[in-house]
Structure formats: C-alpha cells, structure tokens
Design a protein around this motif. Structure first.
Motif, PDB file in Angstrom:
ATOM      1  N   LEU A  69      10.424  -5.736  -1.030  1.00 28.86           N
ATOM      2  CA  LEU A  69       9.257  -5.710  -1.897  1.00 28.86           C
ATOM      3  C   LEU A  69       8.708  -4.292  -1.926  1.00 28.86           C
ATOM      4  O   LEU A  69       8.348  -3.738  -0.883  1.00 28.86           O
ATOM      5  N   GLU A  70       8.674  -3.694  -3.099  1.00 27.49           N
ATOM      6  CA  GLU A  70       8.070  -2.373  -3.235  1.00 27.49           C
ATOM      7  C   GLU A  70       6.552  -2.535  -3.239  1.00 27.49           C
ATOM      8  O   GLU A  70       5.998  -3.342  -3.985  1.00 27.49           O
ATOM      9  N   ARG A  71       5.880  -1.751  -2.397  1.00 26.40           N
ATOM     10  CA  ARG A  71       4.439  -1.876  -2.236  1.00 26.40           C
ATOM     11  C   ARG A  71       3.640  -0.850  -3.032  1.00 26.40           C
ATOM     12  O   ARG A  71       2.412  -0.889  -3.021  1.00 26.40           O
ATOM     13  N   GLY A  72       4.305   0.069  -3.693  1.00 23.72           N
ATOM     14  CA  GLY A  72       3.587   1.067  -4.460  1.00 23.72           C
ATOM     15  C   GLY A  72       3.698   2.445  -3.847  1.00 23.72           C
ATOM     16  O   GLY A  72       4.313   2.645  -2.779  1.00 23.72           O
ATOM     17  N   PRO A  73       3.103   3.458  -4.513  1.00 24.21           N
ATOM     18  CA  PRO A  73       3.199   4.841  -4.019  1.00 24.21           C
ATOM     19  C   PRO A  73       2.593   4.986  -2.621  1.00 24.21           C
ATOM     20  O   PRO A  73       1.583   4.360  -2.291  1.00 24.21           O
ATOM     21  N   ALA A  74       3.270   5.790  -1.830  1.00 22.09           N
ATOM     22  CA  ALA A  74       2.805   6.141  -0.479  1.00 22.09           C
ATOM     23  C   ALA A  74       2.733   4.943   0.453  1.00 22.09           C
ATOM     24  O   ALA A  74       2.073   4.995   1.494  1.00 22.09           O
TER      25      ALA A  74
END
Length: 529
Positions: free
Chosen positions: A397-402
């Motif tokens: 699951l990609e959680r977003g930038p940084a």
C-alpha cells in the motif's frame, strides 16, 4: 397437438414425499411397465426420495421425426454448442410458481408447480406481472429437504443474497448445497461435491429397512430459455449415489432418472424426444449430474430434443459460473511466485493478481484502490506491487509522499479479507481460478460469488463498503453475491435496496421444538418395546 401417450406415461411419476426429515429414507422401488392410460401412470423407476418430483404430466409436443431407439451419441448431428442457449432456442415457458417469500421456513412438499405447505389445499396461482426474461442464466431459487437443519426449505436468490441467523441455523449448509450443485454442474463426481455426505444428513433422520439415508437438493435457473427446475435425490448412506434427478420446465418433465438396480452403479434415464418415439431411455452413471451429460447425448434433431438441450445448457452455464471464495489472511501475507494471475479460492496469490490487474485493467485497479481507502487504516495513495526479475511478487500500500509503503504482510486480517473480497467483486471470471462456459461470451454470463463468513473479521465500515460494491455489480447483472453474514451486517443490509436477507432465526426455533418432540417420541417408543 397431441403427444404420444407413452411419452406422457414414461415421464410422469407420482410418489409421496416424507412429511419431515425424521421420516425414513425411501429406497427406489422396482419400476413397472408404462401405463395404458394417463390416469394411472407408472414411474420410469424414479425413486420415492424424489417425493413428487415428477408428478406433472408431460405437455403436448409437436410430432416430428425422431431417432428410433435410445440416443447415446449421434454421429450425424453431434452435440450442440452451449452458446445456443443465448439465442433462446426452444420455446420459452412461463415462470413456475415459486415460494412467496424467503422468511421462516415451513414444512413443504415438491409439487408440479413450485412448493406448497404440506396438508394445505392447492391455491390458485396469483396474478403476476409479465415476467422479464433474464439475459444471463442465473440461479434464482435454492431448495433443500432433509439437508442439514433444513427441512422443505426454499429460498429466493437475488443479485445480492445474504443468509443471516444464529450459529447452527444452517447458513453454511445452504451455501454448501449451492457449491455442491455448482460442482456437479461443472462435471465433478458426486464424492468430490460431497466429501462428507454424512454431515449433511439431519441428526434425527431415520434410515429405512436397508439402512439407507439421504437428502434432496434443487434449484431454479432463469435465463433466455425461461425458468428451469432441477431436483436431485441423493442417497448418502450406505453408498453415496444419485438415486433420482428431474429436469423440468413449466411443469413439463424434460429429464427423469431413477435407480432401478441397487447392485449396479448406474441409473435409468428418460428424456423428452418428441415425434413418434416420445422419450429416449439410456443408462447414466449414478455419480454424475445427468443434466450436465445431456448436451453430449442429445442431437437436437426434434423440437423436444431442442427444448431439452436449451434447458440443460442453461442450467449448466449458471452452475459453472460460480466462484466459492474464502480469503485466508494467514496465506496471503508471504510473497508469491509470479504466475498467470488467476485468484485462488483462498486468495493466497492476491499479490500476483494485483500485479496483473495493475497492468491489464487500470480502471478496475483504480476502483480497488479507491475501495482500499475506505477499508484500510491510514492514508492510501495506491496499490502497487514489487516484482524483481525472476523473484517473488510482493504487494504494498503506497502511503503518499515522504511515507514508507506498507507491505500486505503487515496489514490486519480484516484488511486482507476486505481487499480480496473487493477484488473479486470488482473483476470477474477472467482473473479468477474457475472454469466458466467457454462457448458463451462473458457478457452473456453472470458470475455468482459464494462467501461463507463474508463479514468475518470485518468492521461495520468495511462490511458496508463491500455491500456497496456488491450492489453496484449486481445492478449491472454481471456479478451476483450469495453469502452468510453475521447479524450486524444483516441489520445494515436490511435497509439497502436490491439486497435480499434470508433470516434463518425462526427455522432454528422450529427445529429445536421438532427435535424435542422427536426425542420424547423416541423414548416413549423404546419404553413400549
């Protein structure tokens, strides 16, 4: 139009149905010769466990040239492709009467037209609006008799059907019966469809003099050919075998099988032919569904044969389009080797299927990502996969930038089950490990997902989102859901349009009262002896 009298006599049989599952399992009796008059027909060996499954007389058929003698596998005409079901060949029939509701189950008996309460006088059929034919073959009703806790039960099935009730009320048994019918329709042997047949027999079922016990299951399939009924009588003890089968449409018997000689592993089958022959008789194996064998045995040379083929093929298409799904989170956490990307029933290869949908179906993958934002904790920017060359596939699951991505192995059990079920409801047979009818276009088939414990491990928010996805799929007509759920999700579903909730609570109470009466009667009888 007049049918040959031998056709009506051969395909019409009457026998009494057990009043309850406590009644002895009746063995098949020796068949007699065809009756001379329709007023006193003689069965074609159809056994008593089928109850009154073949009590309807055969409707008149148009006389036409037919094959003289049994038809096994004609070389001239050959089998008709299943795809002809979609063209609606064969006369469409009016819908047979079905149970009025899916509420509390009452003792019932199978009659020529649907079910009616035992002992109650037959009522005239109520006027109903003109039936709109189903564009895709689908199972619209399930019937169970002496099967687990169910006794003379009949359930309507809609685009989204949820079985609810306390533990032991028969939710899993109903889904197991549907799954067994689907396996038989796909060509499976009876022992594969019922690996533990003894567990399906009611506790209070009394064997007959030959120590035989069994159960009855059946379904109604609607589609281009009209509503078609399939009823089976299965002997579970001492040997597992099909002792009776009936395929009928609008009260007309199209196929009837019966066990004539218990010493042989076959049943005598008779199916409608029309013309001067009337019916064709041939032996069929007692461990296979005769309806699934008909497309390979009937040539389709007469109007009667074409009607039989259209009905049989419609039933087979509907039963083959079933995917039993039970996601197992403990098997979904580890990376998996790359494969063909077809989801298994336990969803252990979820990461590999996500890899395929990510590259082949961006629209549905985006919908799954949107659903993950509701069903998974924390922010979700995307569903991605990591697949090193020649290495195993891992979904994240990609959680977003940084923010670091989260591997599926770190998700909770409820989150994994949610993702797997959402994927099934958003995709279709092309990415599932199943074998639908290849002769029919996917746009002319409807996938039915069977899910026992559908909401197991899910919170209210996740369950509601899955119901929303099921509603959307059911509205389009290409995916249907039949599931067993807990009371919390059932309460949510009762307020939703297009969702059928089958409440088995009342049946459980009635079964307990029947069990107490049976035990008291048993003790009194033993004391008297």
């Amino acid at each position: 139009m007049n049918a040959p009298p031998e056709a009506a006599a051969a395909l019409s049989a009457a026998h009494e149905a057990p009043a309850a599952h406590e009644a002895p399992f009746r063995p098949p009796g020796p068949p007699g010769p065809p009756a001379a008059a329709p007023a006193a027909p003689t069965p074609v060996g159809l056994p008593a466990p089928m109850a009154s499954a073949v009590s309807a007389p055969v409707a008149p058929v148009v006389p036409a040239p037919a094959f003289a003698g049994p038809v096994s596998a004609p070389a001239a005409a050959g089998p008709r492709p299943v795809a002809q079901v979609a063209t609606g060949q064969g006369p469409a029939a009016k819908a047979p009467a079905e149970p009025a509701s899916v509420g509390p189950v009452v003792p019932a008996q199978i009659g020529p037209v649907g079910l009616r309460r035992t002992g109650a006088p037959a009522e005239p059929a109520p006027r109903t609006p003109q039936r709109v034919p189903e564009r895709r073959p689908v199972v619209t009703a399930l019937r169970l008799s002496a099967f687990g806790p169910h006794r003379g039960a009949a359930f309507r099935l809609g685009p989204v059907t949820l079985f609810a009730g306390p533990s032991g009320s028969g939710k899993s048994q109903a889904l197991a019966a549907y799954e067994a019918l689907a396996a038989l329709g796909s060509g499976a042997a009876l022992e594969d469809a019922f690996p533990d047949p003894g567990l399906r027999i009611p506790d209070l079922a009394v064997p007959d003099a030959g120590q035989r016990r069994g159960f009855r299951i059946g379904c109604t399939v609607d589609g281009p050919a009209g509503p078609v009924r399939l009823d089976l009588a299965v002997q579970a003890e001492p040997a597992l075998r099909i002792v009776g089968e009936r395929l009928s449409q609008d009260g007309q018997v199209l196929l009837a099988t019966a066990l004539r000689d218990p010493g042989r592993r076959c049943v005598q089958a008779a199916w409608l032919t029309g013309g001067t022959t009337g019916v064709t008789r041939a032996p069929l194996p007692d461990d296979r569904l005769g309806t699934a064998l008909l497309p390979l045995r009937v040539a389709g040379a007469t109007a009667g044969q074409r009607q039989v083929l259209a009905a049989a093929e419609q039933v087979v298409v509907a039963l083959r389009s079933v995917f039993p799904c039970d996601p197992r989170p403990e098997r979904m956490r580890a990376p998996v080797p790359p494969g063909e990307g077809r989801l298994l029933a336990d969803c252990a290869n979820l990461a590999d299927v996500l890899r395929r949908t990510r590259h082949e179906c961006g629209t549905r993958h985006a919908l799954l990502t949107e659903a993950a934002r509701t069903g998974c904790a924390g922010p979700v920017a995307g569903l991605e996969v990591r697949a090193p060359a020649g290495g195993p596939v891992t979904a994240v699951l990609e959680r977003g930038p940084a923010r670091p991505a989260t591997e599926l192995a770190r998700l909770g059990a409820g989150e994994l089950r949610f993702l797997a079920l959402a994927l099934v409801l958003l995709t279709g047979p092309g990415v599932l490990a199943m074998d639908p009818a290849a002769e029919l276009l996917s746009a002319q088939q409807a996938l039915t997902v069977l899910a026992d414990g559908f909401d197991r491990g899910l919170d209210r928010r996740q369950g509601a989102e899955l119901l929303r996805l099921a509603q959307l799929a059911g509205a389009h007509g290409h995916i249907r859901l039949v599931a067993a759920v807990g009371e919390e999700l059932a309460d949510t579903a009762r307020t939703l349009p297009g969702v059928t909730v089958v409440d088995l609570t009342h049946e459980r109470g009635e079964r307990g009262e029947r069990g107490e009466r049976g035990e008291r009667n048993g003790r009194d009888t033993r004391t008297a002896r």
